[in-house]
Design an enzyme around this catalytic site. Structure first.
Site, PDB file in Angstrom:
ATOM      1  CG  PHE A 627      -1.926  -1.047   1.256  1.00  0.00           C
ATOM      2  CD1 PHE A 627      -3.156  -0.852   0.652  1.00  0.00           C
ATOM      3  CD2 PHE A 627      -1.663  -2.259   1.871  1.00  0.00           C
ATOM      4  CE1 PHE A 627      -4.110  -1.848   0.666  1.00  0.00           C
ATOM      5  CE2 PHE A 627      -2.615  -3.254   1.894  1.00  0.00           C
ATOM      6  CZ  PHE A 627      -3.845  -3.052   1.282  1.00  0.00           C
ATOM      7  CD  GLU A 629       7.941   4.825  -0.992  1.00  0.00           C
ATOM      8  OE1 GLU A 629       7.723   5.818  -0.276  1.00  0.00           O
ATOM      9  OE2 GLU A 629       8.325   4.903  -2.167  1.00  0.00           O
ATOM     10  CG  ASP A 739       1.547 -13.089   2.205  1.00  0.00           C
ATOM     11  OD1 ASP A 739       2.094 -13.980   1.518  1.00  0.00           O
ATOM     12  OD2 ASP A 739       1.675 -11.875   1.969  1.00  0.00           O
TER      13      ASP A 739
HETATM   14  P1  ADP Z   1       3.950  -5.819   2.535  1.00  0.00           P
HETATM   15  O1  ADP Z   1       2.675  -5.985   3.230  1.00  0.00           O
HETATM   16  O2  ADP Z   1       3.887  -4.736   1.569  1.00  0.00           O
HETATM   17  O3  ADP Z   1       4.494  -7.087   1.966  1.00  0.00           O
HETATM   18  P2  ADP Z   1       5.856  -6.116   4.678  1.00  0.00           P
HETATM   19  O4  ADP Z   1       5.251  -6.059   6.027  1.00  0.00           O
HETATM   20  O5  ADP Z   1       6.186  -7.466   4.191  1.00  0.00           O
HETATM   21  O6  ADP Z   1       5.008  -5.319   3.645  1.00  0.00           O
HETATM   22  O7  ADP Z   1       7.159  -5.202   4.710  1.00  0.00           O
HETATM   23  C1  ADP Z   1       7.987  -5.015   3.568  1.00  0.00           C
HETATM   24  C2  ADP Z   1       9.444  -5.023   3.958  1.00  0.00           C
HETATM   25  O8  ADP Z   1       9.722  -3.990   4.906  1.00  0.00           O
HETATM   26  C3  ADP Z   1       9.872  -6.300   4.677  1.00  0.00           C
HETATM   27  O9  ADP Z   1      10.267  -7.307   3.802  1.00  0.00           O
HETATM   28  C4  ADP Z   1      11.065  -5.813   5.506  1.00  0.00           C
HETATM   29  O10 ADP Z   1      12.223  -5.743   4.734  1.00  0.00           O
HETATM   30  C5  ADP Z   1      10.669  -4.402   5.876  1.00  0.00           C
HETATM   31  N1  ADP Z   1      10.016  -4.377   7.207  1.00  0.00           N
HETATM   32  C6  ADP Z   1       8.713  -4.452   7.440  1.00  0.00           C
HETATM   33  N2  ADP Z   1       8.454  -4.399   8.764  1.00  0.00           N
HETATM   34  C7  ADP Z   1       9.629  -4.283   9.388  1.00  0.00           C
HETATM   35  C8  ADP Z   1      10.046  -4.163  10.775  1.00  0.00           C
HETATM   36  N3  ADP Z   1       9.143  -4.154  11.749  1.00  0.00           N
HETATM   37  N4  ADP Z   1      11.358  -4.055  11.040  1.00  0.00           N
HETATM   38  C9  ADP Z   1      12.250  -4.052  10.043  1.00  0.00           C
HETATM   39  N5  ADP Z   1      11.940  -4.147   8.729  1.00  0.00           N
HETATM   40  C10 ADP Z   1      10.664  -4.254   8.387  1.00  0.00           C
HETATM   41 MG    MG Z   2       5.223  -8.737   2.596  1.00  0.00          MG
END
Ligand code: ADP
Ligand code: MG
Length: 875
Positions: A627, A629, A739
């Site tokens: 959604f 960054e 997921d």
């Molecule tokens: P999406 O729902 O778009 O897939 P994610 O939750 O998987 O998003 O987050 C995308 C990327 O952001 C992850 O692969 C990771 O690299 C980084 N990320 C997300 N949450 C964290 C966090 N709490 N701490 C560190 N990196 C994070």
């Molecule tokens: Mg993801």
């Protein structure tokens, strides 16, 4: 009436064969049906146990001893559990004992039919042979008679011709031989005839009837056995047995024992009794005026030339309000009366017999009735309050009568408010605060006078600018615009919430401001009449930001707050800030708009997780979300956090989906689940704030480790244990992740794995995707979810196993070289990935069990966690 005498003929014989064929077919069919019934009862039992699992998710124990309704429900769940195991046991018995009996009945029936055919054939063959023998003898007899006749004629002819010698002798010998043969044949024939007669007699009188009777008895015996099967089927599938009946009767009498009127009085109140709330004491603080000698007296209304007009206005306003209250009370009283009559009528109907319609009507009317009673009590007390204030104002005004009120300016000129008085700075400031607060009857001239006295004091700043606004309003509109309410109209209450001093300078600091929270979430927060909050939304057409007051009043109502910065209003007066407008609207207790009748009673404050965007600084982009960054950021100056942002170009619907992740994550607290900090929705972009997990995404981490070879097998098993532990926690909370994959796990200190990305999660036992499925991680998703859109925790088990595979292959993409479609097809054909090199056999065994095509055959997370922990300890 038996088979022996009645079923000898051909038609009966054919009928006997046909009936046995049909019986065999029916018995075989019954067997199939019983098997189906077993399946359906087992499914029913499974569904019921899901219901029991669901019921047990909410712990009833705390109140089940005090509240009957909760106890009854607890009992109902226990009975349902018992019913479930009865159904399951019965289905098991049907599947084993009953079906086995049925199989042997069918086999016997088939043997019996075969025996019947064989035996009947044998008897008939025997009888036919005898008949044929007699017939043969008869023919031979007849031929011999003919031959003898011919031979005799020949002999007599030779004799009559007087021939002698050898020819005559030959003819004689022949005759004699044939005669001897005939005599013997004769006896054979006579005996054969007797044989056939006797055989037939015994066949018809004994053999066939007794065989047919045997057949009848054997068939009856099988009917008895079949009947037993049906009886057993009936017993095992009967929901009206006395046992079930007892259970249902118990539930019924349990439900009857709920008495709404004594539900809380019987023991709840006794157990949780508390002292009534003591009212706060509000007294005029005499220190406010003790150091100067104006005519003002503690707690007494001041009537002078500057206060008389506002007092009169207030009196008129009060009188109008009282009239309104009175009218509303009358309407309510009339409705109350008619509702009483209707309720009496409905109660009588209910006593005669309960129907769903009458119960629904009764509940609806009763609800209206109790709401009405509550509102009447409220209106009455409001009326009393208004009357009290009215009298307080009326009394000094009446006493003054037609005479002129004393002029206040004289008093001021006399120096009573001289700044050179002996008051300390702080008491001076207090005095001014007080003056500002209680300037109920003041006018523009008095404001400016006060301003002149001390306009620099910070504490007064808010009121000062407020006054400035009042003045502006007055001057710019030539008196025609209605004046904003004077600050004195904000009554203080026990919480002090309505005090003007608490009003925040920025709307986003207002405790009731919830920012761009989606409507759905807002509706969840507003539940009782009078609950309200302020939020922000976008005008769908113009895309302009607008401020909305959301109120619950007989349903959810949303009012766009009209105005511009500095002049906010509903139907009445304008205010400098939205906070002031809302507090004022709350304090006067009149409807926000005449049409809605919605009254503000209970401000719903932001919850701890509702963060203010300004508290978050975004520092560095660390990922790309679905959604928006993902950033590393700083929260309230010192906490390092991860922030998922939602692009502000997305629709409300998509924003809702984005926030779903936060809403789910909010409830969890586990070392193997990424920690939720809050949602910032005070303005765009909306953000989900989480703990920052230092090692980043597990997939990237694994790929790096794969190259450097700096992680050992034991550590890899530990990562699987961590993920299983987090997932077991989610399973216990009824959450399906949907997921799970290495890209959605994070790696923290000491390589601890945390489950993250709850963007697709659902809190349901079974989630069905009805609309077309988009963006499915095919290679991670279980076949039943791909084929039928059915998601359960057992689908997460499948994905978990792919995650294990990713861990042991150091982040290789599963089904390497195959497209999504090819991988899917291979799975359907029974293919499963081989273990990555170096995977311990025991671990691969778990992987394979998680990839069972039938979800029910897969293990649960708790089991995986225990098994893997044991393997890990061993290593
Ligand atoms: P999406 O729902 O778009 O897939 P994610 O939750 O998987 O998003 O987050 C995308 C990327 O952001 C992850 O692969 C990771 O690299 C980084 N990320 C997300 N949450 C964290 C966090 N709490 N701490 C560190 N990196 C994070
Ligand atoms: Mg993801």
């Amino acid at each position: 009436m038996g088979f022996g005498q009645n079923l000898q003929g051909r038609i009966s014989h054919e009928a006997l064969i046909k009936v046995q064929d049909t019986e065999i077919k029916i018995l075989e069919n019954i067997k199939r049906c019983i098997a189906l019934r077993v399946e359906s009862d087992r499914q029913y039992a499974t569904a019921l146990s899901k219901m029991v699992t669901q019921a047990n998710k909410v712990d009833c124990s705390e109140f089940s001893d005090t509240l009957r309704f909760i106890k009854v429900w607890e009992n109902m769940v226990v009975e349902t559990e018992c019913l479930t195991s009865n159904i399951r046991d019965n289905a098991d018995t049907l599947a084993t004992r009953t079906l086995e009996t049925m199989t042997s009945v069918i086999n016997e029936k088939k043997n019996m039919k075969r025996f019947y055919l064989d035996e009947r054939n044998r008897l008939e063959t025997e009888f036919n042979k005898l008949q044929a023998d007699v017939q043969k003898l008869k023919i031979e007899y007849s031929k011999t008679v003919e031959r003898l006749k011919a031979e005799k004629a020949k002999y007599q002819d030779l004799q009559s011709k007087g021939k002698g010698g050898s020819k005559l002798e030959d003819a004689k010998t022949k005759c004699n031989r044939t005669a001897i043969r005939l005599h013997r044949l004769h006896n054979d024939y006579v005996l054969a005839l007797q044989d056939v007669v006797e055989h037939q007699k015994s066949y018809l009188e004994n053999t066939l009837p007794s065989f047919l009777e045997y057949q009848q008895a054997a068939q009856e015996l099988l009917v008895l056995q079949s009947k037993f099967v049906l009886e057993e089927y009936h017993k095992l599938t009967n929901f009206s047995t006395s046992d079930y009946q007892r259970k249902f009767d118990k539930i019924g009498s349990d439900i009857d024992s709920i008495v709404p009127e004594t539900e809380y009085t019987s023991s709840f109140i006794g157990k949780y009794k508390s002292e009534p709330i003591q009212s706060n004491i509000f007294e005029f603080d005499e220190r406010l005026i003790d150091s100067f000698s104006v005519s003002l007296q503690p707690g007494v209304l001041e009537v002078d030339d500057v206060t008389i007009e506002p007092l009169q206005q207030r009196k008129t306003q009060l009188s109008n309000q009282m009239n309104e209250c009175q009218k509303s009370l009358e309407i309510k009283t009339t409705r109350h009366k008619s509702l009483s009559v209707e309720l009496n009528r409905l109660e009588t109907s209910l006593a005669v017999g309960k129907t769903a319609e009458v119960v629904a009507e009764f509940a609806e009317k009763k609800k209206e009735f109790i709401i009405l009673e509550k509102e009447m009590a409220e209106t009455e007390s409001n009326l009393q309050k208004l009357q009290c204030i009215f009298e307080t104002i009326s009394k000094p005004l009446d006493e003054l009568g037609d005479s002129n009120p004393p002029p206040v300016s004289n008093l001021l000129e006399n120096g009573d408010l001289d700044t050179s008085s002996t008051l300390s700075t702080s008491s001076q400031s207090k005095k001014k605060t007080f003056l500002n607060y209680f300037r109920k009857q003041s006018d523009a001239q008095a404001y400016s006078l006060d301003n002149n006295i001390d306009s620099s004091k910070k504490k007064l700043k808010q009121l000062d600018s407020y006054e400035q606004h009042e003045l502006n309003a007055e001057t710019s509109s030539n008196g025609s615009t209605s004046l904003p309410v004077s600050p004195s109209k904000f009554p203080e209450n026990a919480t002090g919430l309505l005090s003007l001093e608490n009003l925040p300078a920025r709307l986003q600091d207002d405790e009731c401001f919830h920012g761009v929270l989606p409507r759905e979430e807002v509706q969840r927060l507003l539940v009782n009449n009078g609950d309200y909050l302020i939020r922000e939304s976008k005008n769908k057409k113009t895309n302009e930001v607008q401020h909305v007051l959301s109120v619950f009043w007989e349903g959810h109502k949303h009012f766009i707050i009209q105005g511009t910065e500095g002049a906010w209003r509903f139907e009445g007066q304008a205010f400098r800030t939205i906070s002031e407008l809302i507090r004022y609207q709350h304090s006067i207790g009149t409807p926000v708009t005449t049409k809605s009748q919605a009254i503000l009673r209970n401000p719903i404050k932001r919850e701890a997780w509702e963060l203010v965007n300004d508290d978050i600084q975004l520092e560095m982009k660390i990922g790309n979300g679905n959604f928006g960054e993902v950033y590393k950021g700083i929260f309230r100056g010192d906490h390092v956090v991860a922030v998922k942002t939602c692009k502000d170009t997305l629709s409300e619907d998509q924003r809702k989906k984005f926030l779903q992740e936060g809403r789910i994550l909010k409830q969890y607290d586990h070392p193997n689940i990424v920690e939720f900090i809050g949602i910032a929705a005070s303005r765009q972009p909306v953000m989900i704030v989480m703990e920052f997990v230092s090692g980043g995404a597990l997939l990237t981490f694994l790929r790096k480790q794969g190259k450097s070879q700096s992680i050992n097998k034991k550590q890899l098993i530990k990562m699987c244990v961590d993920a299983a532990c987090g997932m077991a926690y989610l399973e216990s909370k009824g959450c399906i992740h949907r997921d799970l994959a290495a890209r959605n796990c994070l790696v923290g200190d000491q390589n601890i794995v945390k489950i993250s990305d709850f963007g697709m999660s659902r809190e349901e036992g079974e989630y069905h995707v009805s609309q077309g499925m988009k963006q499915i991680p095919i290679k991670w998703t279980a076949p039943e979810a791909l084929n039928f859109g059915i998601y359960t925790t057992l689908c997460d088990i499948w994905s978990y196993s792919i995650l294990m595979w990713e861990i042991f292959s150091f982040g290789v993409t599963p089904y390497t070289g195959s497209t999504n479609a090819q991988a899917r097809e291979k799975i359907e054909e029974g293919y499963r990935m081989p273990a990555p090199a170096g995977t311990p056999d025991e671990v691969y065994e778990i992987m394979k069990r998680c990839w069972e095509y039938e979800p029910d055959k897969r293990p649960h997370f708790q089991e995986i966690y225990s098994t893997l922990s044991a393997i890990w300890k061993k290593y």
